[in-house]
Design an enzyme around this catalytic site. Structure first.
Site, PDB file in Angstrom:
ATOM      1  N   SER A  14      33.984  38.908  67.503  1.00  8.86           N
ATOM      2  CA  SER A  14      34.097  40.354  67.707  1.00  8.86           C
ATOM      3  C   SER A  14      35.100  40.970  66.729  1.00  8.86           C
ATOM      4  CB  SER A  14      34.484  40.651  69.158  1.00  8.86           C
ATOM      5  OG  SER A  14      35.613  39.885  69.510  1.00  8.86           O
ATOM      6  N   TYR A 183      37.367  34.407  46.493  1.00 12.52           N
ATOM      7  CA  TYR A 183      37.288  34.662  45.056  1.00 12.52           C
ATOM      8  C   TYR A 183      36.470  33.570  44.351  1.00 12.52           C
ATOM      9  CZ  TYR A 183      39.537  39.002  44.238  1.00 12.52           C
ATOM     10  OH  TYR A 183      39.759  40.346  44.173  1.00 12.52           O
ATOM     11  N   HIS A 244      43.899  33.736  45.748  1.00 17.29           N
ATOM     12  CA  HIS A 244      42.826  34.231  44.863  1.00 17.29           C
ATOM     13  C   HIS A 244      43.184  34.102  43.373  1.00 17.29           C
ATOM     14  CE1 HIS A 244      41.297  35.591  48.577  1.00 17.29           C
ATOM     15  NE2 HIS A 244      41.785  36.814  48.601  1.00 17.29           N
ATOM     16  N   LYS A 327      49.352  39.550  38.093  1.00 12.00           N
ATOM     17  CA  LYS A 327      49.759  40.858  38.623  1.00 12.00           C
ATOM     18  C   LYS A 327      48.838  41.263  39.762  1.00 12.00           C
ATOM     19  CE  LYS A 327      49.381  44.614  35.858  1.00 12.00           C
ATOM     20  NZ  LYS A 327      49.782  45.395  34.709  1.00 12.00           N
ATOM     21  N   LYS A 330      48.770  46.866  45.604  1.00 11.40           N
ATOM     22  CA  LYS A 330      47.996  47.774  46.457  1.00 11.40           C
ATOM     23  C   LYS A 330      48.466  49.194  46.182  1.00 11.40           C
ATOM     24  CE  LYS A 330      46.484  44.672  49.932  1.00 11.40           C
ATOM     25  NZ  LYS A 330      45.085  44.816  50.241  1.00 11.40           N
ATOM     26  N   TYR A 372      33.827  41.718  28.026  1.00  7.65           N
ATOM     27  CA  TYR A 372      33.777  42.323  26.704  1.00  7.65           C
ATOM     28  C   TYR A 372      34.863  41.754  25.814  1.00  7.65           C
ATOM     29  CZ  TYR A 372      37.101  45.599  28.871  1.00  7.65           C
ATOM     30  OH  TYR A 372      38.155  46.157  29.544  1.00  7.65           O
ATOM     31  N   LYS A 374      37.190  42.633  22.559  1.00 12.39           N
ATOM     32  CA  LYS A 374      37.659  43.664  21.624  1.00 12.39           C
ATOM     33  C   LYS A 374      37.841  42.996  20.269  1.00 12.39           C
ATOM     34  CE  LYS A 374      40.019  46.499  24.971  1.00 12.39           C
ATOM     35  NZ  LYS A 374      41.177  47.332  25.205  1.00 12.39           N
ATOM     36  N   ASP A 392      29.981  43.925  24.150  1.00  4.36           N
ATOM     37  CA  ASP A 392      30.064  44.278  25.563  1.00  4.36           C
ATOM     38  C   ASP A 392      28.896  43.711  26.366  1.00  4.36           C
ATOM     39  OD1 ASP A 392      30.379  45.552  27.951  1.00  4.36           O
ATOM     40  OD2 ASP A 392      30.042  47.570  27.186  1.00  4.36           O
TER      41      ASP A 392
END
Ligand code: BG6
Length: 478
Positions: A14, A183, A244, A327, A330, A372, A374, A392
């Site tokens: 529940s 994760y 995670h 890092k 929240k 992606y 760079k 990308d």
């Protein structure tokens, strides 16, 4: 009933986790044919005194509102709900569990496979495991099994986690215990092995000679939202980082396993965790968002961090000198989880017109999933100028029409199949706690305190300074 029967028991039926994650994951598996009604029975178990129908109604709500509910789905949902039965009982007395066993036995035939999902607070794990062991084990040796799935937070530090592991270990073999870290069920986390070990161009580059720093980042743009009481006991390091993000770090940093066998992969992950050096206080920035303590379930003088940046260093030939900047926060300015691998500068730059941007490879775990790179190109036009651009791969565009499975869906299927690759082994859990326990004790003891930061911001400015000191260089665009 040739294949025998599979009983899935959701303990804590529940509660919120069951309603938001586990039952929806079971529905998706059912819809895709992984839970054939001829074999599968689902039981909810909790203390509330409700009927089968009342539990089904509670579960039905989120399904109907689900964004992917399609016409015709209502019938599937109703059929699925009919598979669910409810048994009410306590978590520390045999009566309810005996009743549960009777109910399971009534529907079983052939080999009996029993999966118990503990969607419960860890404080009741030992008593629930004892009750399962005494009252509810599978009775058939022939292809039958009993497995238990446990959720985080699994302990609060090394000692408490080890104690819990020992209590469960006295009752169940390690091969029966599935410590879930959702994760590990995410598509792009599962993709890390393929990316690293199936691409020739990454293999020679993935080391200290070429990589300057690696960031593993989790941001949420909302606060603790009704979970303040729970969160305050744990904080962001126990809630997100120790589990995670550390799991992600293992997959990014580990050596190539001998094979894809769960034990081979988990052996390599443990080695990474055991090679992480002690965290230095000056390489930690903690934060707490303003307004966090206005939640009535959070004490006014709470020292709990809702944000942390921590630099981890791995003592190995591959990673010596490369900071792993971890890092999590929240109530920040955006919601994303990503890995950013930043490569070193190129020596002897001949393109003097503009400073070369660094190559950076970004794996965005969510949302939406993307990868992606760079990289530098010539600015199109008559001048010889350089500009940073991207290669990308956006999953939504590239894999249109393919629904990416929810982490819980995948992981529950693994538990049914008996595949422990994406679950945390006991020694792995211990090694993960050992990294953070000294720091956590300092926070718990008030020796380190969080810096206040504004909701909707990037977190404390000191965290950005730490990032720059660790060698991260802001790249352009995108
Ligand atoms: C949970 C944490 O494990 O993960 C939550 O307890 C957090 O605080 C959640 O919000 C994030 O999961 P996801 O899959 O939305 O990134």
């Amino acid at each position: 009933c040739e294949g025998g029967s599979l009983s899935i028991v959701v303990l804590g039926a529940s509660g919120d986790l069951a309603k938001k994650k586990i039952f929806p994951a079971l529905l998706h598996l059912y819809r895709q044919g992984f839970l054939p009604p001829s074999e599968v029975h689902i039981f909810g178990y909790a203390r509330s005194k409700i009927t089968d129908e009342e539990l089904r109604e509670r579960i039905r709500g989120p399904f109907i509102q689900a964004k992917d509910a399609m016409p015709g789905d209502f019938e599937t949902v109703s059929k699925f709900l009919q598979l669910i039965k409810y048994v009410s009982g306590f978590y520390d007395t045999e009566k309810g569990f005996r009743l549960l066993d009777e109910e399971i036995s009534k529907v079983e035939c052939g080999s009996s496979r029993r999966l118990f999902y503990l969607a419960l607070p860890p404080s009741v794990y030992p008593s629930v495991c004892k009750m399962i062991k005494h009252c509810c084990m599978s009775k058939s040796d022939n292809g039958g099994w009993t497995r238990i799935v446990v959720e985080k937070p699994f302990g609060k530090d090394t000692d408490s986690a080890e104690k819990l592991s020992a209590q469960i270990g006295e009752l169940f073999e390690e091969s029966q215990v599935y410590r879930i870290d959702h994760y590990l069920g995410k598509e792009l986390v599962q993709n890390l092995l393929v990316l690293r070990f199936a691409n020739r161009f990454f293999v020679p580059l993935w080391n200290r000679d070429n990589i300057d720093n690696i960031q593993i980042v989790f941001r949420e743009d909302f606060g603790t939202e009704g979970r303040g009481g729970y969160f305050d006991e744990y904080g962001i390091i126990r809630d997100i980082i120790q589990n995670h993000l550390l799991q992600v770090l293992c997959l990014v940093a580990m050596e190539k396993p001998i094979s894809l066998k769960p034990e081979h992969i988990r052996d390599e992950k443990v080695k990474v965790l055991q090679s992480v050096l002690s965290i230095k206080d000056e390489e930690v920035v903690l934060g707490q968002y303003e307004g966090y303590t206005s939640d009535p379930t959070v004490p006014d003088d709470s020292n709990t961090p809702t944000f942390a940046t921590v630099i981890l260093r791995i003592h190995s030939e591959r990673w010596e000198g490369v900071p792993f900047i971890i890092k999590a926060g929240k109530a920040l300015n955006s919601r994303k989880a990503e890995i950013r691998v930043q490569f070193k500068d190129i020596p002897g730059d001949i393109f003097k017109c503009k400073k070369l941007g660094r190559n950076e490879f970004v794996i965005r775990l969510q949302p939406p999933e993307a990868m992606y790179m760079k990289f530098m190109v010539k600015q199109p036009g008559l001048e010889m100028a350089t500009v940073q651009s991207e290669l990308d791969l956006s999953y939504r565009q590239r894999y249109q029409g393919i629904t990416i499975p929810e982490a819980y869906e995948r992981l529950i299927l693994d538990t049914i199949r008996g595949d422990q690759q994406h679950f945390v082994r006991r020694d792995e859990l211990k090694a993960a706690w050992e990294i953070f326990t000294p720091l956590l004790h300092k926070i718990d003891g008030g020796q380190l305190s969080p810096i206040p930061y504004k909701q909707g911001s990037r977190g404390p400015a000191a965290a950005d300074e730490l990032l720059v000191n660790a060698g991260y260089v802001q790249t352009h665009g995108y």
